[in-house]
Each structure stands twice: as C-alpha cells, then as structure tokens.
Scaffold this motif. Structure first.
Motif, PDB file in Angstrom:
ATOM      1  N   UNK A   1       0.811  -1.208   0.000  1.00 18.55           N
ATOM      2  CA  UNK A   1       0.000   0.000   0.000  1.00 18.55           C
ATOM      3  C   UNK A   1       0.846   1.261   0.000  1.00 18.55           C
ATOM      4  N   UNK A   2       2.172   1.112  -0.076  1.00 22.59           N
ATOM      5  CA  UNK A   2       3.040   2.270   0.088  1.00 22.59           C
ATOM      6  C   UNK A   2       2.983   3.227  -1.095  1.00 22.59           C
ATOM      7  N   UNK A   3       2.456   2.795  -2.230  1.00 25.02           N
ATOM      8  CA  UNK A   3       2.361   3.717  -3.362  1.00 25.02           C
ATOM      9  C   UNK A   3       1.167   3.364  -4.224  1.00 25.02           C
ATOM     10  N   UNK A   4       0.747   4.346  -5.007  1.00 28.25           N
ATOM     11  CA  UNK A   4      -0.384   4.143  -5.913  1.00 28.25           C
ATOM     12  C   UNK A   4       0.069   3.325  -7.122  1.00 28.25           C
ATOM     13  N   UNK A   5      -0.862   2.695  -7.827  1.00 29.47           N
ATOM     14  CA  UNK A   5      -0.489   1.954  -9.034  1.00 29.47           C
ATOM     15  C   UNK A   5       0.268   2.846 -10.007  1.00 29.47           C
ATOM     16  N   UNK A   6       1.364   2.346 -10.538  1.00 36.47           N
ATOM     17  CA  UNK A   6       2.217   3.165 -11.401  1.00 36.47           C
ATOM     18  C   UNK A   6       1.988   2.813 -12.864  1.00 36.47           C
ATOM     19  N   UNK A   7       1.913   3.842 -13.711  1.00 34.46           N
ATOM     20  CA  UNK A   7       1.786   3.595 -15.148  1.00 34.46           C
ATOM     21  C   UNK A   7       2.738   4.492 -15.920  1.00 34.46           C
TER      22      UNK A   7
ATOM     23  N   UNK B   1      -7.535   8.413   2.118  1.00 37.26           N
ATOM     24  CA  UNK B   1      -8.574   8.687   3.099  1.00 37.26           C
ATOM     25  C   UNK B   1      -8.169   8.036   4.426  1.00 37.26           C
ATOM     26  N   UNK B   2      -8.746   8.539   5.518  1.00 31.64           N
ATOM     27  CA  UNK B   2      -8.362   8.013   6.814  1.00 31.64           C
ATOM     28  C   UNK B   2      -9.512   7.607   7.708  1.00 31.64           C
TER      29      UNK B   2
ATOM     30  N   UNK C   1     -13.923   8.669 -12.880  1.00 30.15           N
ATOM     31  CA  UNK C   1     -13.556   7.248 -12.781  1.00 30.15           C
ATOM     32  C   UNK C   1     -12.079   6.956 -13.019  1.00 30.15           C
ATOM     33  N   UNK C   2     -11.385   7.834 -13.730  1.00 27.35           N
ATOM     34  CA  UNK C   2      -9.956   7.598 -13.995  1.00 27.35           C
ATOM     35  C   UNK C   2      -9.080   7.870 -12.781  1.00 27.35           C
ATOM     36  N   UNK C   3      -9.633   8.537 -11.777  1.00 26.83           N
ATOM     37  CA  UNK C   3      -8.898   8.769 -10.538  1.00 26.83           C
ATOM     38  C   UNK C   3      -8.874   7.484  -9.710  1.00 26.83           C
ATOM     39  N   UNK C   4      -7.879   7.353  -8.826  1.00 27.74           N
ATOM     40  CA  UNK C   4      -7.709   6.138  -8.028  1.00 27.74           C
ATOM     41  C   UNK C   4      -8.112   6.382  -6.584  1.00 27.74           C
ATOM     42  N   UNK C   5      -9.044   5.596  -6.088  1.00 29.39           N
ATOM     43  CA  UNK C   5      -9.386   5.606  -4.673  1.00 29.39           C
ATOM     44  C   UNK C   5      -8.443   4.633  -3.974  1.00 29.39           C
ATOM     45  N   UNK C   6      -7.560   5.141  -3.144  1.00 29.11           N
ATOM     46  CA  UNK C   6      -6.542   4.303  -2.519  1.00 29.11           C
ATOM     47  C   UNK C   6      -7.123   3.477  -1.374  1.00 29.11           C
ATOM     48  N   UNK C   7      -6.471   2.381  -1.012  1.00 30.15           N
ATOM     49  CA  UNK C   7      -6.866   1.654   0.196  1.00 30.15           C
ATOM     50  C   UNK C   7      -6.439   2.450   1.425  1.00 30.15           C
ATOM     51  N   UNK C   8      -6.928   2.069   2.587  1.00 28.82           N
ATOM     52  CA  UNK C   8      -6.503   2.745   3.806  1.00 28.82           C
ATOM     53  C   UNK C   8      -5.028   2.459   4.033  1.00 28.82           C
ATOM     54  N   UNK C   9      -4.280   3.504   4.383  1.00 29.33           N
ATOM     55  CA  UNK C   9      -2.832   3.382   4.487  1.00 29.33           C
ATOM     56  C   UNK C   9      -2.338   3.876   5.836  1.00 29.33           C
ATOM     57  N   UNK C  10      -1.149   3.442   6.197  1.00 30.56           N
ATOM     58  CA  UNK C  10      -0.510   3.900   7.419  1.00 30.56           C
ATOM     59  C   UNK C  10       0.055   5.306   7.208  1.00 30.56           C
TER      60      UNK C  10
END
Length: 339
Positions: A173-179, A220-221, A237-246
C-alpha cells in the motif's frame, strides 16, 4: 549547551512545521543533543528526523479517549524516561497544559515558554522559569524558529531545513499503481468540516489534472473521508481511490508524487516539507499565518473568510506547474503544454 528538549506534542502539521528548529539548534550549537517530546500519535514524524537524538512519547490522546490502564502505564513509564536526563534547556513551543506538564516534569532548571498572551492555554504558564519574547505578527512556522533563535541568541539562516527521511516500506500500500505518468495526490479530508472544500470543486481539479497527464490518487483516513473520496471518484472514474494506508505509507506516497493539492491538513504540510509542488487550500484558517509560500513550488490560496474558487486553485496549480510533466502531448491541457 549539551542537551535540549523540544516539546511540541500535536498536531501533525505543527509537528512537521516545527522540525526546522532541530536543524537550527544543531547548526547553532555543534554537538548538541536534541530530544523531542510528542504525543504517541505523532512521534513517528519526529523519528523521521535523523537530527533528533531521542523521541519521548506517551499515548496522551489515546488515554483521553479510552482512559485505559495500558495507556496510563505507558504514560507513567514515559515520565520516568523523561526524568532520566537533565536538560540544559527545555523549549515548550506548544504552549498548552499537556506540553507545560511535560516541561515541568523534566529535571531542567531552565524551562522556556510563550508569553501569556501567546499561549494556547494561559494556565500553562505555571511550568516555565523563563519566557520567550513576544511573538511578532509573522507566519506561524517562521515564528517558531524565530522564537527559539531569539531565546537562545543565534541568528536564523534560510531556507528552513526539515531533514525528514521517510523509511521505505515493503507494504504494497506504500504507493499508488504506477503507469509511468506523474502522480498527483488530492488531500480532500480535514480534521474539521469547516476546512473542507466542496466535492464538485475537487471533481473539477481532478479532471484538470488528468487532462494535464497526471494520474490522480485520493487517500482517506476515516469512513467519512472514504465516502467523500468515493463521491469524487464516482464522477472522475480515472482517478484512483486508494486503500486505507498507514502514516508512513502515505508519507512514502507523497515522497513518490510530483504534485500535492489539499486543504489545510498535516499531509499537505508534509508535502511542502518534502519539497513537493504543493497547493494548499485555506477555507477557515489563514493562509498568511499558516500557509506555505515558496515561488513556483508551494502556493497557499484563500484568506480564511471564504471558499476559494476552482479557477483560483487551478491558477495556483499553473504557478507550481512550471515544468512539463512526462505525459503524451495529446493528454495535456493547454496550460500544461505551455509550462
């Protein structure tokens, strides 16, 4: 001067913005040991600074919420650790009861705090053997540095040095999907509702950044912030909703980003400290007093009296977006292509 304790307990943005005081002290007093006292919730930030020799912490917020026996024992143990060293000076640059109590519990005979009118809680004055000079009407972050420099008699040097080293994480979860495209992070969440920016404003910014060639991520937290981020992504929709992260996971994400846009919140202050292109949106607080201002890198918009508009924020993005990003020309907006 051999050993100094800085007391800055909360909150995230304040602890981050106080970090340059450490570099100032190390420069002014070669060989000095600098310790830091913080709430357990924010101690991780102080540990990112290799200039800090020892981080003292206790679950003050946790005890206030839960009143648990475990939290009480942790606080009691931290008191013993606090009193294990004798400090030449204790600098309370927080100025509330909890920071004053920490200062008072040290074995130092020199404990400095703010003038009564500058304290967050005036009763905190009981802990101090001396006072800082009255604060000038300057940016709060520069003001902390100036306060300590005047108290200990050394000149300030610019720029401010935050000296934060974010540890690497094996966490997926340390980074967003990279393209391959540069990353823009939108920090829409805030500790108070009156600091939040309208959802439709965020939608417009996200759409603009995608046109410029960025990939857009929303952290988000809390469950409320998750719902707000989901509402934005539903329209983009092209934006990324991240998982909960530390905390460290988000810090690594910021480290890997190119641009950060957000409201007055600690993570945006962290982006500034890590020298990222940053746009901070002020709605209920003062950009002049709490904002970050570095030409072509950090811009703060809003005066604390109104909701900044979309166009004003996009102009601020234009200002920090001075270099073209790595994206196909066809996916970039006119303003990005001309940068």
């Amino acid at each position: 001067m051999k050993r100094i304790l800085i007391v800055k307990v909360t909150s995230m943005g304040d602890v981050i913005q106080a970090q340059p005081v450490v570099a100032d002290l190390k420069r002014a007093f070669p060989g000095v040991q600098v310790d830091w006292a913080a709430d357990e919730a924010f101690a991780e930030i102080a540990r990112w600074n290799p200039g800090i020799d020892r981080v003292l912490c206790a679950p003050l917020r946790g005890f206030k919420k839960a009143r648990s026996w475990a939290a009480f024992k942790a606080i009691w143990a931290s008191v013993a650790e606090l009193r294990a060293e004798r400090y030449d000076v204790v600098l309370d640059i927080h100025g509330v009861y909890k920071s004053a109590i920490i200062s008072f519990l040290t074995r130092s005979s020199r404990r400095l705090g703010y003038q009564s009118k500058d304290l967050g809680e005036r009763g905190a004055a009981f802990a101090y053997t001396g006072r800082f000079k009255p604060r000038r009407e300057v940016n709060a972050w520069y003001g902390m540095r100036e306060t300590v420099s005047l108290a200990l008699g050394y000149p300030l040097e610019e720029p401010a040095v935050y000296n934060l080293e974010i540890p690497c994480l094996p966490d997926a979860n340390a980074s967003a999907p990279a393209d391959g495209a540069p990353l823009a992070i939108l920090f829409h969440g805030a500790s108070k509702d009156d600091k939040k920016w309208p959802t439709l404003h965020w939608v417009a910014v996200a759409q603009d950044l995608l046109r410029r060639g960025y990939r857009v991520a929303l952290p988000w937290g809390s469950s409320a912030e998750h719902s707000e981020a989901s509402a934005i992504v539903a329209q983009v929709p092209s934006a990324t909703l991240l998982p909960k992260m530390t905390l460290t996971g988000i810090a690594r994400l910021i480290q890997d980003s190119t641009l950060v846009v957000g409201v007055d919140t600690g993570f945006v202050h962290l982006a500034h400290a890590l020298q990222k292109r940053t746009v901070m949106i002020f709605i209920a607080t003062s950009a002049d007093h709490f904002g970050n201002h570095v030409p072509f890198r950090s811009v703060s918009v809003g005066d604390g009296q109104r909701v900044p508009g979309i166009e004003e924020t996009l102009q601020a993005i234009d200002h920090v977006h001075t270099l073209p990003v790595a994206a196909p020309a066809s996916s970039m907006s006119t303003s990005a292509a001309a940068a």
